[in-house]
Design an enzyme around this catalytic site. Structure first.
Site, PDB file in Angstrom:
ATOM      1  N   LYS A  90       0.858  -1.187   0.000  1.00 33.16           N
ATOM      2  CA  LYS A  90       0.000   0.000   0.000  1.00 33.16           C
ATOM      3  C   LYS A  90       0.881   1.219   0.000  1.00 33.16           C
ATOM      4  O   LYS A  90       1.830   1.309   0.797  1.00 33.16           O
ATOM      5  CB  LYS A  90      -0.874  -0.014   1.275  1.00 33.16           C
ATOM      6  CG  LYS A  90      -1.818   1.156   1.373  1.00 33.16           C
ATOM      7  CD  LYS A  90      -3.160   0.848   0.785  1.00 33.16           C
ATOM      8  CE  LYS A  90      -3.970   2.075   0.443  1.00 33.16           C
ATOM      9  NZ  LYS A  90      -3.660   2.716  -0.849  1.00 33.16           N
ATOM     10  N   LYS A 114       5.568   3.357   8.272  1.00 33.01           N
ATOM     11  CA  LYS A 114       4.382   4.200   8.457  1.00 33.01           C
ATOM     12  C   LYS A 114       3.128   3.331   8.533  1.00 33.01           C
ATOM     13  O   LYS A 114       2.303   3.479   9.423  1.00 33.01           O
ATOM     14  CB  LYS A 114       4.274   5.162   7.267  1.00 33.01           C
ATOM     15  CG  LYS A 114       3.139   6.132   7.341  1.00 33.01           C
ATOM     16  CD  LYS A 114       2.974   6.907   6.051  1.00 33.01           C
ATOM     17  CE  LYS A 114       4.267   7.572   5.604  1.00 33.01           C
ATOM     18  NZ  LYS A 114       4.053   8.578   4.559  1.00 33.01           N
ATOM     19  N   LYS A 126       5.299   1.717  -3.191  1.00 31.81           N
ATOM     20  CA  LYS A 126       5.194   3.075  -3.741  1.00 31.81           C
ATOM     21  C   LYS A 126       5.441   2.995  -5.232  1.00 31.81           C
ATOM     22  O   LYS A 126       6.089   2.065  -5.712  1.00 31.81           O
ATOM     23  CB  LYS A 126       6.240   3.992  -3.098  1.00 31.81           C
ATOM     24  CG  LYS A 126       5.940   5.460  -3.222  1.00 31.81           C
ATOM     25  CD  LYS A 126       4.988   5.972  -2.153  1.00 31.81           C
ATOM     26  CE  LYS A 126       4.582   7.407  -2.425  1.00 31.81           C
ATOM     27  NZ  LYS A 126       3.809   7.984  -1.318  1.00 31.81           N
ATOM     28  N   ASP A 166      -0.274  10.789  -4.612  1.00 28.69           N
ATOM     29  CA  ASP A 166       0.884  11.437  -3.968  1.00 28.69           C
ATOM     30  C   ASP A 166       1.099  12.708  -4.798  1.00 28.69           C
ATOM     31  O   ASP A 166       0.163  13.171  -5.476  1.00 28.69           O
ATOM     32  CB  ASP A 166       2.113  10.510  -3.972  1.00 28.69           C
ATOM     33  CG  ASP A 166       3.267  11.028  -3.115  1.00 28.69           C
ATOM     34  OD1 ASP A 166       3.244  10.836  -1.894  1.00 28.69           O
ATOM     35  OD2 ASP A 166       4.204  11.658  -3.665  1.00 28.69           O
ATOM     36  N   THR A 210      -4.537  13.393   5.258  1.00 31.52           N
ATOM     37  CA  THR A 210      -3.118  13.566   5.598  1.00 31.52           C
ATOM     38  C   THR A 210      -2.914  14.884   6.351  1.00 31.52           C
ATOM     39  O   THR A 210      -2.261  14.925   7.399  1.00 31.52           O
ATOM     40  CB  THR A 210      -2.250  13.511   4.334  1.00 31.52           C
ATOM     41  OG1 THR A 210      -2.578  12.330   3.608  1.00 31.52           O
ATOM     42  CG2 THR A 210      -0.775  13.489   4.687  1.00 31.52           C
ATOM     43  N   ASN A 241      -2.469  18.980  -1.780  1.00 30.64           N
ATOM     44  CA  ASN A 241      -3.448  18.285  -0.932  1.00 30.64           C
ATOM     45  C   ASN A 241      -3.089  18.380   0.553  1.00 30.64           C
ATOM     46  O   ASN A 241      -3.918  18.781   1.380  1.00 30.64           O
ATOM     47  CB  ASN A 241      -3.551  16.821  -1.396  1.00 30.64           C
ATOM     48  CG  ASN A 241      -4.389  15.997  -0.453  1.00 30.64           C
ATOM     49  OD1 ASN A 241      -3.888  15.439   0.517  1.00 30.64           O
ATOM     50  ND2 ASN A 241      -5.684  15.933  -0.704  1.00 30.64           N
ATOM     51  N   SER A 378      -6.871   5.635   3.840  1.00 32.46           N
ATOM     52  CA  SER A 378      -6.929   4.720   2.688  1.00 32.46           C
ATOM     53  C   SER A 378      -7.258   3.308   3.179  1.00 32.46           C
ATOM     54  O   SER A 378      -8.016   2.579   2.539  1.00 32.46           O
ATOM     55  CB  SER A 378      -5.585   4.688   1.954  1.00 32.46           C
ATOM     56  OG  SER A 378      -5.476   5.775   1.072  1.00 32.46           O
TER      57      SER A 378
HETATM   58  P1  NDP Z   1       0.468  17.737  -4.320  1.00 36.08           P
HETATM   59  O1  NDP Z   1       0.917  17.394  -5.674  1.00 36.08           O
HETATM   60  O2  NDP Z   1      -0.987  17.905  -4.044  1.00 36.08           O
HETATM   61  O3  NDP Z   1       1.182  19.080  -3.836  1.00 36.08           O
HETATM   62  C1  NDP Z   1       2.566  19.179  -3.762  1.00 36.08           C
HETATM   63  C2  NDP Z   1       2.927  20.603  -3.382  1.00 36.08           C
HETATM   64  O4  NDP Z   1       4.312  20.660  -3.109  1.00 36.08           O
HETATM   65  C3  NDP Z   1       2.666  21.595  -4.496  1.00 36.08           C
HETATM   66  O5  NDP Z   1       2.387  22.852  -3.948  1.00 36.08           O
HETATM   67  C4  NDP Z   1       3.992  21.612  -5.238  1.00 36.08           C
HETATM   68  O6  NDP Z   1       4.245  22.797  -5.970  1.00 36.08           O
HETATM   69  C5  NDP Z   1       4.964  21.489  -4.082  1.00 36.08           C
HETATM   70  N1  NDP Z   1       6.194  20.842  -4.551  1.00 36.08           N
HETATM   71  C6  NDP Z   1       6.309  19.592  -5.051  1.00 36.08           C
HETATM   72  N2  NDP Z   1       7.585  19.340  -5.411  1.00 36.08           N
HETATM   73  C7  NDP Z   1       8.253  20.454  -5.138  1.00 36.08           C
HETATM   74  C8  NDP Z   1       9.599  20.832  -5.279  1.00 36.08           C
HETATM   75  N3  NDP Z   1      10.498  19.992  -5.804  1.00 36.08           N
HETATM   76  N4  NDP Z   1       9.951  22.081  -4.877  1.00 36.08           N
HETATM   77  C9  NDP Z   1       9.039  22.936  -4.344  1.00 36.08           C
HETATM   78  N5  NDP Z   1       7.739  22.638  -4.205  1.00 36.08           N
HETATM   79  C10 NDP Z   1       7.361  21.424  -4.588  1.00 36.08           C
HETATM   80  O7  NDP Z   1       1.094  16.629  -3.349  1.00 36.08           O
HETATM   81  P2  NDP Z   1       0.665  16.213  -1.887  1.00 36.08           P
HETATM   82  O8  NDP Z   1       0.175  17.389  -1.140  1.00 36.08           O
HETATM   83  O9  NDP Z   1      -0.197  15.014  -1.998  1.00 36.08           O
HETATM   84  O10 NDP Z   1       2.051  15.714  -1.279  1.00 36.08           O
HETATM   85  C11 NDP Z   1       2.949  16.590  -0.596  1.00 36.08           C
HETATM   86  C12 NDP Z   1       3.905  15.774   0.255  1.00 36.08           C
HETATM   87  O11 NDP Z   1       3.161  14.991   1.204  1.00 36.08           O
HETATM   88  C13 NDP Z   1       4.770  14.761  -0.509  1.00 36.08           C
HETATM   89  O12 NDP Z   1       6.008  14.637   0.134  1.00 36.08           O
HETATM   90  C14 NDP Z   1       3.996  13.461  -0.339  1.00 36.08           C
HETATM   91  O13 NDP Z   1       4.829  12.332  -0.480  1.00 36.08           O
HETATM   92  C15 NDP Z   1       3.510  13.621   1.094  1.00 36.08           C
HETATM   93  N6  NDP Z   1       2.369  12.803   1.466  1.00 36.08           N
HETATM   94  C16 NDP Z   1       1.191  12.875   0.773  1.00 36.08           C
HETATM   95  C17 NDP Z   1       0.120  12.121   1.161  1.00 36.08           C
HETATM   96  C18 NDP Z   1      -1.217  12.248   0.521  1.00 36.08           C
HETATM   97  O14 NDP Z   1      -2.178  11.656   1.039  1.00 36.08           O
HETATM   98  N7  NDP Z   1      -1.382  12.995  -0.549  1.00 36.08           N
HETATM   99  C19 NDP Z   1       0.236  11.143   2.268  1.00 36.08           C
HETATM  100  C20 NDP Z   1       1.500  11.224   2.988  1.00 36.08           C
HETATM  101  C21 NDP Z   1       2.512  12.002   2.565  1.00 36.08           C
HETATM  102  P3  NDP Z   1       4.266  22.758  -7.597  1.00 36.08           P
HETATM  103  O15 NDP Z   1       2.835  22.585  -7.995  1.00 36.08           O
HETATM  104  O16 NDP Z   1       4.862  24.037  -7.996  1.00 36.08           O
HETATM  105  O17 NDP Z   1       5.111  21.561  -7.971  1.00 36.08           O
END
Ligand code: NDP
Length: 446
Positions: A90, A114, A126, A166, A210, A241, A378
């Site tokens: 998962k 986790k 993943k 993600d 999250t 997100n 999830s």
């Molecule tokens: P999203 O795609 O919804 O959002 C990601 C955000 O982070 C965007 O604002 C994006 O900006 C920014 N970002 C991504 N990469 C970079 C980078 N290299 N430099 C600067 N800004 C960046 O993703 P999520 O919110 O789902 O995920 C965010 C984090 O949380 C990740 O690390 C993910 O692994 C982790 N996570 C997510 C979960 C989930 O349920 N969604 C669960 C657990 C952890 P831009 O649009 O400009 O790229």
């Protein structure tokens, strides 16, 4: 690190060259396992660590698709099925140009511990692709998702491997992938993907989970020092997100979130982030945080480039991506008197930053504990799919809150038991590891 752990770590580095993020994630875990390995010689005898660090299966595949101009595009897809000792693999799918095997392996490795911490019967995995969704039309996104799923469908299933979203993969992408999976398999296996739409097998609270879970964890952590988020200034990075729903829950608990960001720069809003406006810009219009500032008025400013960590706050919640908060950023936060740092993203703090937080004695929560609410919900979505049921928002949110409190308390108690009171990294790693290690040993030479 103890000598036997160093030896195992060196072997893992040699066997997995060029995968810096994976090495970093393994090191973070190994650095904390000394006490548990010496109390449990059976783990060393059975080479449990070496086994956990070697994925059960790694799939790399071509993803051909056609862009709107009629050009053929090729991307690389990945699914790393890391460990299924506790249940089906998962973990989410990430679409981002930086994706390569080392990123997917670091995320999959973290996911094992986790998922173990959630208390639910789920293993770790993943996946993703080096596809950049930015600037792509809806049609291009759909064609990419369909091609990606055409191969992935061979490897997943409700009892085998259950992906979710993600970075770059939200409800829209899950929808396109689920549709293609159904077409290929001719089965309505709702439990094959999580993060689905609410009318076709999705769970209430999964979208928020999250971010909400992160804030619930942070509040509980603050409580151990007699504090609460009420009235605190909070810096959140990202605007996806996790960032969005962390902002929502933090505001609900009386916190004042004053920042958000994306890869082009960051926003400081002295009046507090207007979440409705941010959602409008990011979710509906798929815009940038700079668009938020143009509409918000004088309280907000946009700073191109840079990071939010120089802004004076009480609580920092990194919610964007790995290694976004380094030693300098940690020093700035500490100078400005930060009280607590909790990771919404996976591994957003560099090792230097983690060390600085631990040395200073501020509260620090690693992502594998504090962002586990997404995968936990999830897991709840899988339960609802298996029983063809759908639970109310309130019931599901209460379940999420209960899981986050349990994770918090387990980490706290485990850290204490192993002689590191208040060290959530030690608590999370050891508690997550023991359950997987015992299951691996009980199941024989697997
Ligand atoms: P999203 O795609 O919804 O959002 C990601 C955000 O982070 C965007 O604002 C994006 O900006 C920014 N970002 C991504 N990469 C970079 C980078 N290299 N430099 C600067 N800004 C960046 O993703 P999520 O919110 O789902 O995920 C965010 C984090 O949380 C990740 O690390 C993910 O692994 C982790 N996570 C997510 C979960 C989930 O349920 N969604 C669960 C657990 C952890 P831009 O649009 O400009 O790229």
């Amino acid at each position: 690190m103890e000598a036997n752990l160093t030896q195992a770590y060196d072997q893992i580095i040699a066997r997995n060259p060029g995968e810096a993020e994976f090495h970093q994630a393994v090191r973070e875990v190994f650095d904390t396992l000394g006490p548990v390995m010496s109390r449990n010689p059976q783990y060393t005898e059975a080479a449990v660590l070496e086994r956990i660090c070697e994925p059960e299966r790694q799939i790399i595949f071509r993803v051909p698709w056609m862009d709107d101009a009629g050009r053929v595009q090729i991307n690389r897809g990945f699914r790393v099925e890391f460990n299924s000792a506790l249940g089906p693999y998962k973990g989410g799918l990430r679409f981002h140009p930086s994706v390569y095997l080392g990123i997917i392996k670091f995320l999959g490795f973290e996911q094992i511990f986790k998922n173990s911490l959630t208390g639910l019967p789920i293993g770790g995995g993943k996946g993703g692709a080096d596809f950049d969704p930015h600037g792509r039309s809806d049609g291009e996104i759909m064609r990419f998702c369909q091609s990606f799923m055409t191969e992935l469908a061979n490897h997943i299933g409700p009892q085998t491997d259950v992906p979710a979203g993600d970075i770059g993969v939200g409800g829209r992408e899950i929808g396109y992938m689920f549709g293609q999976y159904r077409r290929i398999t001719n089965r309505y296996d709702a439990g094959v993907l999580t993060g689905k739409g609410l009318t076709w097998g999705g769970s209430l609270v999964r979208t928020e989970a999250t971010g909400y879970g992160l804030v619930i964890f942070t509040e509980r952590m603050l409580r151990t020092r007699g504090l609460s988020l009420d009235g605190m200034r909070i810096a959140i990075s990202g605007s996806g997100n996790v960032a969005m729903y962390a902002t929502e829950k933090a505001q609900e608990l009386g916190g004042k979130v004053i920042t958000c960001s994306d890869s082009s720069g960051y926003v400081v809003d002295k009046a507090g982030i207007d979440l409705e406006l941010l959602k409008q810009v990011k979710e509906l219009e798929r815009g940038r945080v700079s668009d938020y500032v143009m509409r918000r008025g004088p309280s907000a400013t946009f700073v191109p480039g840079g990071s939010v960590w120089g802004v004076p706050v009480d609580v920092a919640l990194p919610c964007a991506t790995q290694n976004e908060l380094d030693g300098d950023a940690a020093a700035a936060l500490l100078t400005n008197g930060v009280t607590a740092v909790a990771e919404g993203a996976n591994m957003p703090c560099t090792p230097d930053a983690v060390t600085a937080f631990q040395k200073s004695g501020v509260l620090y929560a690693p992502g594998k504990a504090s962002n586990a609410g997404g995968v936990a919900t999830s897991g709840l979505e899988m339960q609802q799919n298996a029983s063809r049921d759908s639970w109310s928002f309130e019931y599901t949110e209460n379940k999420l809150a209960e899981i986050m409190k349990n994770i918090h308390d387990t980490c706290e108690q485990t850290a204490e038991e192993y002689g590191h009171p208040g060290d959530y990294m030690v608590g999370a790693n050891i508690a997550g590891f023991i359950k997987v290690a015992d299951a691996v040993i009980a199941q024989g030479l697997i």
